[in-house]
Design an enzyme around this catalytic site. Structure first.
Site, PDB file in Angstrom:
ATOM      1  N   TYR A  56       0.675  -1.139  -0.020  1.00 31.44           N
ATOM      2  CA  TYR A  56      -0.085   0.099   0.189  1.00 31.44           C
ATOM      3  C   TYR A  56       1.129   1.219  -0.029  1.00 31.44           C
ATOM      4  O   TYR A  56       1.672   1.353   1.003  1.00 31.44           O
ATOM      5  CB  TYR A  56      -0.731   0.179   1.285  1.00 31.44           C
ATOM      6  CG  TYR A  56      -2.110   0.930   1.252  1.00 31.44           C
ATOM      7  CD1 TYR A  56      -3.146   0.632   0.902  1.00 31.44           C
ATOM      8  CD2 TYR A  56      -1.974   2.328   1.785  1.00 31.44           C
ATOM      9  CE1 TYR A  56      -4.411   1.479   0.935  1.00 31.44           C
ATOM     10  CE2 TYR A  56      -2.932   3.019   1.550  1.00 31.44           C
ATOM     11  CZ  TYR A  56      -4.129   2.554   1.332  1.00 31.44           C
ATOM     12  OH  TYR A  56      -5.288   3.542   1.356  1.00 31.44           O
TER      13      TYR A  56
ATOM     14  N   TYR B   8      -5.563   5.724  -6.854  1.00 34.17           N
ATOM     15  CA  TYR B   8      -5.830   5.712  -5.314  1.00 34.17           C
ATOM     16  C   TYR B   8      -7.457   5.179  -5.225  1.00 34.17           C
ATOM     17  O   TYR B   8      -8.130   5.847  -5.237  1.00 34.17           O
ATOM     18  CB  TYR B   8      -5.592   7.132  -4.717  1.00 34.17           C
ATOM     19  CG  TYR B   8      -5.936   6.877  -3.118  1.00 34.17           C
ATOM     20  CD1 TYR B   8      -5.310   6.308  -2.340  1.00 34.17           C
ATOM     21  CD2 TYR B   8      -6.892   7.563  -2.768  1.00 34.17           C
ATOM     22  CE1 TYR B   8      -5.551   6.333  -0.909  1.00 34.17           C
ATOM     23  CE2 TYR B   8      -7.218   7.794  -1.385  1.00 34.17           C
ATOM     24  CZ  TYR B   8      -6.396   6.953  -0.531  1.00 34.17           C
ATOM     25  OH  TYR B   8      -6.888   7.056   0.849  1.00 34.17           O
TER      26      TYR B   8
END
Lengths: 388, 436
Positions: free
Chosen positions: A297, A341
């Site tokens: 991430y 994102y």
């Protein structure tokens, strides 16, 4: 999964379908419409009808309730619906929730989804100056009067300590940005398709929250993404080869906070991910050298380095060197820095494509893919594997 | 056009500004009035043989309410004084729209203390006139004058003074008044005790009464042993910078980027987020020692912040001065400054200020008082240079803090005064600690 004993989840469920909208800066439609579109695409990918879905899982931050989404997509009765908290830390945990439901027979087909207009609507990067006096609001409230108001600023506090402890300069974070943008440049779905980055360009980008520069921060995106989880047996009968959920875990550390974990003994590490990593390795009997692709991430570059260290791919402070050596394909879709994102959900979809052999930046022989969720918050992780 | 004006302005450089004799000799009543107005209780300025506080140097040269030219030196050595070029310069600037004036800097050197009975004579020249500058108040020109001051004919001090003559914005570019407030703390029953402590200028840390562990942030139970029972201890207020961030983007109305936010590790062992003040953000380092102070951040809101101490320096304790109307008016009149903006709210508003504001001589006096309170009556100030920032309006609170070099004689002291609007004054002072 348990902190002390191995769990019995591994190998019982699989990701059978993935679906997404386009990734943009202004979707021009509602968050519910994005969610519905992504769910329809994921079901079509799996070859399932909406009526076959009996479970839905999303993030607490999502604005589209399971019951409303069910109506918009043509899903009927639900026997399982659940949400996971803590922002991007929920990404892998929604899949864990789905797998748990499938493994226990609570539901047969569970769809995980996340959709938002994070760029054209409410931008997380704009910061929040007010919170309710709940326990959660108070926890964040300790930093607000002093002007630490954005996710970048919270991460920057940890990043500064990391640089100090290891005697590094902020330019090392550029390794992550350059690596992600290299993969994004060859991914047509990526926002930064065709636009690779150099270390010099990273180092020349402006300060946001020093030591973080603009190019240390992921982009902001409008879009939706959905994943279909069902039993491994059923997945074997569907359109694509299953991405087997070998292990799934959540993790919160001692003195865990939501982005403002400044009070624990060592702030230059990510102990919540250590909790996740220990479970994933123990449950599968695998280790860092058994993983062919890692999707870590990447909301902010420093946390990618710290994740590599926390998961045992390299030693403390060695993350940037490890990325520079380019021995582990990392965020092969371009990551959230390069592709989009989507609160980590697009990374899970990339892991599925790598296992199917259909990724644009395909890694030959990808059999085990590690995926992590947002860190600095209570987090989660997945070890996905090819079937057989 | 403007360059033509600049050329004409430059011609005033080096010309006489003022020359004359103080309207009163140094005298005990004026010293007493001034000390009462400033709140300066330094015993060196009282008693049978009081000295004049050095910060009064300019007071003895002020024309007073009647204004007019300074009194000619009676049979002085230079005969009749040269005419001042200042009225002409002021008129020229007024023609160009610069009708308002505000003092910005005052640098003084004190060669010896002044005593009652001494006759003050002074001569000043225009040192420089700046080209047109854009300032927060409006476009204007800085005029610097340098004055040599004698007492009974013997050199006693030097006074460099800078004023801004400016065209008041009409309407002002930015509405005057306090800046937007910072985000308020988030308070509930679990952490109200902390903020109650801050309101009393105390930084309270929770302490578990079962296992003795200190903890921060505030929680209704102990993370180490689970006990719900706790008490508080007051932090000594010292600590170090454990980490820090310099904030650049996005902008928030209550903050001026770049600003520094620090993760402070208190000497007691707990950490908290706060601001690091008193040092340029670029000079902050991890491990830098800091000391607690309290910042007034809007109506009824104090915040604990931490002042950085650079190596080789130590902190001086803070001095808090309520900015009352009385202080502003009494300070102006005791310093013989009858500019209407310092006592007449209507006149102040007509010149674009929201209210009356403190004059520079009073600020100078407050810095002098702060030095006296920290170093005692034996300390002798040799030089004091102050620069003004935001004004002191009635109802505000000025907090003076300072640092002093650990070594050296004379010692160098820096003083900063902040109010709710920001930095009011920065001062550099040189003193001999046991000069008397």
């Amino acid at each position: 999964m348990s902190l002390r004993i191995p769990d019995r989840l591994g190998g019982r469920a699989a990701i059978a379908g993935i679906g997404a909208t386009e990734f943009s800066k202004d979707s021009g439609r509602s968050e519910l419409a994005l969610a519905a579109e992504a769910v329809r695409a994921a079901l079509a990918d799996a070859g399932l009808r909406p009526g076959e879905v009996d479970g839905l899982v999303t993030f607490t931050m999502d604005t589209s309730p399971e019951i409303t989404l069910a109506q918009a997509v043509g899903i009927g009765e639900l026997s399982f619906f659940s949400r996971v908290h803590y922002g991007g830390g929920a990404a892998c945990a929604v899949v864990q929730q789905a797998a748990l439901a499938v493994a226990t027979g609570t539901a047969e087909v569970v769809v995980c989804y996340r959709a938002f207009n994070e760029r054209s609507g409410r931008r997380f990067g704009a910061g929040a100056q007010r919170h309710q006096p709940s326990a959660e609001g108070v926890a964040l409230g300790w930093v607000l009067p002093f002007g630490l108001l954005t996710p970048a600023s919270w991460v920057a506090m940890t990043a500064r300590r990391y640089l100090h402890v290891h005697g590094l300069r902020p330019e090392v974070f550029g390794r992550v940005a350059v690596s992600c943008r290299r993969y994004a440049a060859t991914n047509p779905a990526a926002y930064f398709y065709g636009r690779p980055l150099t270390l010099a360009e990273h180092a020349a980008s402006r300060w946001i929250a020093e030591p973080l520069r603009l190019l240390d921060c992921c982009q902001e995106t409008d879009g939706g993404l959905a994943l279909v989880v069902t039993s491994l047996e059923r997945a074997r009968d569907l359109r694509h080869s299953p991405a087997v959920i070998r292990a799934a875990a959540q993790g919160a550390g001692h003195a865990q906070e939501m982005m403002t974990g400044f009070y624990r003994a060592d702030i230059a590490s990510l102990p919540e991910l250590g909790v996740v990593g220990r479970q994933l390795w123990r449950s599968t009997g695998l280790g860092p050298s058994d993983v062919q692709v890692a999707i870590l991430y990447d909301h902010f570059t420093p946390f990618v380095l710290m994740q590599l260290e926390e998961l045992g791919f390299c030693g403390p402070g060695e993350g940037a060197e490890f990325v520079a050596e380019d021995v582990l394909p990392l965020n092969t879709h371009g990551g959230q820095l390069g592709e989009a994102y989507l609160h980590g959900m697009n990374g899970i979809a990339e892991a599925v494509r790598q296992l199917r052999g259909t990724a644009v930046n395909q890694v030959a022989g990808a059999a085990n893919v590690l995926v992590t969720a947002g860190t600095g918050v209570p987090t989660s992780g997945l070890l996905l594997g090819a079937d057989g | 056009m403007s360059s033509d004006l600049d050329r004409r302005l430059r011609a005033y450089q080096g010309r006489p500004a003022a020359c004359g004799t103080g309207k009163d000799p140094v005298n005990a009543p004026m010293i007493r009035h001034w000390c009462e107005a400033i709140g300066d209780r330094n015993p060196a300025w009282a008693g049978k043989e009081p000295l004049a506080p050095p910060a009064m140097l300019q007071v003895w040269t002020m024309a007073g309410l009647s204004g007019g030219p300074p009194v000619d030196p009676p049979g002085g050595p230079s005969g009749s004084p040269p005419p001042s070029a200042l009225p002409e310069l002021t008129a020229l600037l007024a023609e160009s729209g610069c009708t308002a004036v505000v003092a910005t800097d005052c640098e003084q050197e004190y060669l010896r203390p002044l005593r009652p009975g001494e006759v003050i004579t002074f001569e000043s020249v225009i040192e420089s006139v700046s080209p047109r500058k854009k300032t927060r108040l409006g476009h204007g020109h800085f005029i610097t004058t340098v004055m040599e001051i004698r007492a009974d004919g013997i050199p006693a001090g030097r006074h460099r003074f800078r004023v801004l003559r400016y065209a008041p914005g009409a309407p002002p570019e930015k509405p005057a008044g306090p800046r937007p407030e910072r985000p308020r703390p988030v308070v509930n029953r679990d952490n109200a005790g902390f903020w109650d402590g801050v309101a009393e200028r105390r930084l309270l840390i929770q302490r578990c009464t079962a296992c003795g562990r200190l903890r921060f942030p505030w929680l209704p139970g102990c993370a180490a042993c689970g006990s719900p029972h706790w008490t508080t201890v007051e932090s000594a207020g010292t600590g170090t910078v454990h980490s820090y961030v310099v904030m650049h983007h996005p902008p928030f109305p209550a903050f001026d980027p770049p600003y520094a936010v620090g993760l402070i590790e208190l000497a007691e062992g707990v950490r908290m987020i706060s601001n690091v003040v008193g040092v340029e953000p670029g000079r902050i380092t991890v491990g830098m020692p800091v000391r607690l102070e309290f910042l007034s951040a809007g109506e009824g809101q104090l915040l604990p912040v931490f002042r950085a101490v650079e190596p080789g320096r130590r902190m001086l304790p803070p001095m808090t001065v309520p900015i009352t109307r009385t202080l502003i008016v009494a300070g102006a009149l005791a310093s013989r400054d009858f500019q209407d903006v310092h006592h007449d709210p209507e006149a102040a508003r007509a010149k674009g200020a929201p209210d009356i504001f403190m004059n520079i001589l009073t600020t100078n006096g407050l810095v002098g008082r702060y030095i006296g309170e920290n170093f005692g009556p034996r300390a002798v100030i040799e030089k004091m240079a102050i620069r003004l920032g935001v004004p002191n309006y009635p109802g505000d609170t000025l907090t003076l803090t300072g640092t002093v070099a650990e070594d050296g004689d004379p010692r160098e002291v820096t003083v900063t005064g902040v109010n709710a609007l920001g930095r009011h004054v920065s001062a550099a002072v040189v003193l001999r600690e046991a000069g008397r």
